[in-house]
Design a protein around this motif. Structure first.
Motif, short mmCIF file in Angstrom:
data_model
loop_
_atom_site.label_atom_id
_atom_site.label_comp_id
_atom_site.label_asym_id
_atom_site.label_seq_id
_atom_site.Cartn_x
_atom_site.Cartn_y
_atom_site.Cartn_z
N ASN A 185 40.89 38.67 31.79
CA ASN A 185 41.87 39.57 30.90
C ASN A 185 41.03 40.81 30.44
O ASN A 185 41.77 41.94 30.18
CB ASN A 185 42.47 38.61 29.70
N LEU A 186 40.15 40.57 29.81
CA LEU A 186 38.97 41.82 29.20
C LEU A 186 38.68 42.61 30.21
O LEU A 186 38.82 43.75 29.86
CB LEU A 186 37.78 40.90 28.64
N TYR A 187 38.40 42.30 31.53
CA TYR A 187 38.06 43.30 32.55
C TYR A 187 39.09 44.07 33.06
O TYR A 187 39.14 45.09 33.48
CB TYR A 187 37.18 42.82 33.54
N ASP A 188 40.54 43.27 33.31
CA ASP A 188 41.78 43.95 33.70
C ASP A 188 42.29 44.59 32.55
O ASP A 188 43.15 44.36 31.66
CB ASP A 188 42.61 42.69 33.98
N ILE A 189 41.84 45.88 32.41
CA ILE A 189 42.05 46.78 31.10
C ILE A 189 43.55 47.19 31.18
O ILE A 189 44.10 47.03 30.25
CB ILE A 189 41.21 48.19 31.33
N ASN A 190 44.21 47.65 32.28
CA ASN A 190 45.49 47.80 32.26
C ASN A 190 46.29 46.61 32.56
O ASN A 190 47.81 46.79 32.66
CB ASN A 190 45.71 48.90 33.37
N LYS A 191 45.84 45.43 32.53
CA LYS A 191 46.76 44.19 32.63
C LYS A 191 47.61 44.15 33.88
O LYS A 191 48.65 43.58 33.57
CB LYS A 191 47.61 43.83 31.27
N ASP A 192 47.43 44.74 34.96
CA ASP A 192 48.23 44.67 36.11
C ASP A 192 47.89 43.46 36.86
O ASP A 192 48.52 43.39 38.02
CB ASP A 192 48.05 45.90 36.81
N GLY A 193 46.78 42.44 36.48
CA GLY A 193 46.56 41.23 37.46
C GLY A 193 45.55 41.64 38.38
O GLY A 193 45.20 40.58 39.03
N TYR A 194 44.85 42.91 38.38
CA TYR A 194 43.77 42.97 39.21
C TYR A 194 42.48 43.70 38.57
O TYR A 194 42.68 44.38 37.59
CB TYR A 194 44.15 43.96 40.30
N ILE A 195 41.45 43.42 38.75
CA ILE A 195 40.12 44.26 38.40
C ILE A 195 39.88 45.29 39.26
O ILE A 195 39.38 44.86 40.49
CB ILE A 195 39.05 43.21 38.18
N THR A 196 39.67 46.43 38.81
CA THR A 196 39.41 47.70 39.90
C THR A 196 37.89 48.08 39.72
O THR A 196 37.47 47.68 38.56
CB THR A 196 40.42 48.80 39.67
N ARG A 197 37.63 48.88 40.57
CA ARG A 197 36.02 49.22 40.43
C ARG A 197 35.89 50.04 39.24
O ARG A 197 34.88 50.25 38.45
CB ARG A 197 35.47 50.03 41.59
N GLU A 198 37.01 50.92 39.08
CA GLU A 198 37.04 51.88 37.72
C GLU A 198 37.14 51.03 36.56
O GLU A 198 36.23 51.47 35.51
CB GLU A 198 38.26 52.81 37.60
N GLU A 199 37.83 50.10 36.51
CA GLU A 199 37.83 49.20 35.31
C GLU A 199 36.37 48.47 35.12
O GLU A 199 35.97 48.38 33.75
CB GLU A 199 38.91 47.84 35.61
N MET A 200 35.87 48.04 36.05
CA MET A 200 34.67 46.92 36.02
C MET A 200 33.49 48.14 35.46
O MET A 200 32.80 47.83 34.39
CB MET A 200 34.18 46.65 37.22
N LEU A 201 33.69 49.12 36.13
CA LEU A 201 32.71 50.41 35.69
C LEU A 201 32.85 50.79 34.21
O LEU A 201 31.80 50.99 33.56
CB LEU A 201 32.70 51.66 36.52
N ALA A 202 34.05 50.97 33.65
CA ALA A 202 34.39 51.13 32.32
C ALA A 202 33.68 50.09 31.43
O ALA A 202 33.09 50.30 30.32
CB ALA A 202 35.82 51.52 31.99
N ILE A 203 33.95 48.99 31.73
CA ILE A 203 33.15 47.64 31.25
C ILE A 203 31.80 47.85 30.91
O ILE A 203 31.03 47.81 29.88
CB ILE A 203 33.78 46.62 31.61
N MET A 204 31.16 48.08 32.35
CA MET A 204 29.45 48.08 32.47
C MET A 204 29.26 49.24 31.40
O MET A 204 28.05 48.98 30.65
CB MET A 204 29.24 47.92 33.78
N LYS A 205 29.57 50.51 31.55
CA LYS A 205 29.15 51.49 30.99
C LYS A 205 29.21 51.13 29.14
O LYS A 205 28.53 51.67 28.76
CB LYS A 205 29.87 52.72 31.10
N SER A 206 30.37 50.77 28.89
CA SER A 206 30.54 50.27 27.32
C SER A 206 29.50 49.50 26.93
O SER A 206 28.95 49.35 25.76
CB SER A 206 31.96 49.89 27.29
N ILE A 207 28.94 48.40 27.70
CA ILE A 207 27.90 47.48 27.35
C ILE A 207 26.58 48.35 27.31
O ILE A 207 25.87 47.80 26.48
CB ILE A 207 27.98 46.21 28.36
N TYR A 208 26.38 48.91 28.38
CA TYR A 208 25.08 49.85 28.22
C TYR A 208 25.26 50.97 27.22
O TYR A 208 24.20 51.24 26.52
CB TYR A 208 24.82 50.45 29.67
#
Length: 230
Positions: free
Chosen positions: A146-169
């Motif tokens: 749910n954290l990684y699924d930013i727009n809560k549509d039931g899928y994790i996209t590359r764009e969403e995961m990249l946003a999470i990774m960049k935010s951690i870095y």
């Protein structure tokens, strides 16, 4: 803090950082043995009144004394009984002065703000904390999804995961070791999708996420690290 292996599942990072911030925030204190029944969460002292103890006990895996102790810490830092996103970002900014925690704090705030009303109530806080600390493996992994699924549509996209990774870095800043290349977040995302996207359709579903994580020993170990924090 090392950040190798985040391409599989950043759950350990999520829990480590969140627990560390809670301790800094003064919310996670040793459980008091004194009887707090006279206050019964002192509901009349805050503008937002949480659900009753019995209901919160039913929704979480905390005892009455644990809930009372958590509430005292929460109330001390948040007298109104609510945490808004700006406050949440300030907490993380103080804890990670060498980096920019704004985006990560935004994503984590949204994961705790279950009803999407722009504020974390005590109920939101303890339900999420109960999952992270005492939930089953599947509950913890679903929370991470749910954290990684930013727009809560039931899928994790590359764009969403990249946003999470960049935010951690960004939050960790430029003082990580070894030093990271600019393209490191994208490489982590690509490895994440190579492992998680079983049918190679460009998105990761909850079933793919759960199946892959539960087959990874490192991720499974990370699920058990924080069960005795409080």
């Amino acid at each position: 803090m090392g950040i190798q292996g985040m391409e599989l599942c950043a759950m350990a990072v999520v829990v480590l950082l969140f627990i560390a911030v809670l301790k800094q925030f003064g919310i996670l204190e040793p459980m008091s043995m004194e009887d707090s029944s006279d206050s019964e969460l002192e509901l009349s002292t805050v503008r937002h009144q949480p659900e009753g103890l019995e209901q919160l006990q039913a929704q979480t895996k905390f005892t009455k004394k644990e809930l009372q102790s958590l509430y005292r810490g929460f109330k001390n830092e948040c007298p109104s009984g609510l945490v808004d996103e700006d406050t949440f970002k300030l907490i993380y900014a103080q804890f990670f002065p060498q980096g920019d925690a704004t985006t990560y704090a935004h994503f984590l705030f949204n994961a705790f703000d279950a009803d999407g009303n722009g504020a974390i109530h005590f109920e939101d806080f303890v339900v999420g904390l109960s999952i992270l600390l005492r939930g089953t493996v599947q509950e913890k992994l679903k929370w991470a999804f749910n954290l990684y699924d930013i727009n809560k549509d039931g899928y994790i996209t590359r764009e969403e995961m990249l946003a999470i990774m960049k935010s951690i870095y960004d939050m960790m800043g430029r003082h990580t070791y070894p030093l990271l290349r600019e393209d490191a977040p994208l490489e982590h995302v690509e490895r994440f999708f190579q492992k998680m996207d079983r049918n190679q359709d460009g998105v990761v579903t909850i079933d793919e996420f759960l199946e892959t994580c539960q087959k990874d020993e490192n991720i499974m170990s990370s699920m058990q690290l924080f069960e005795n924090v409080i």
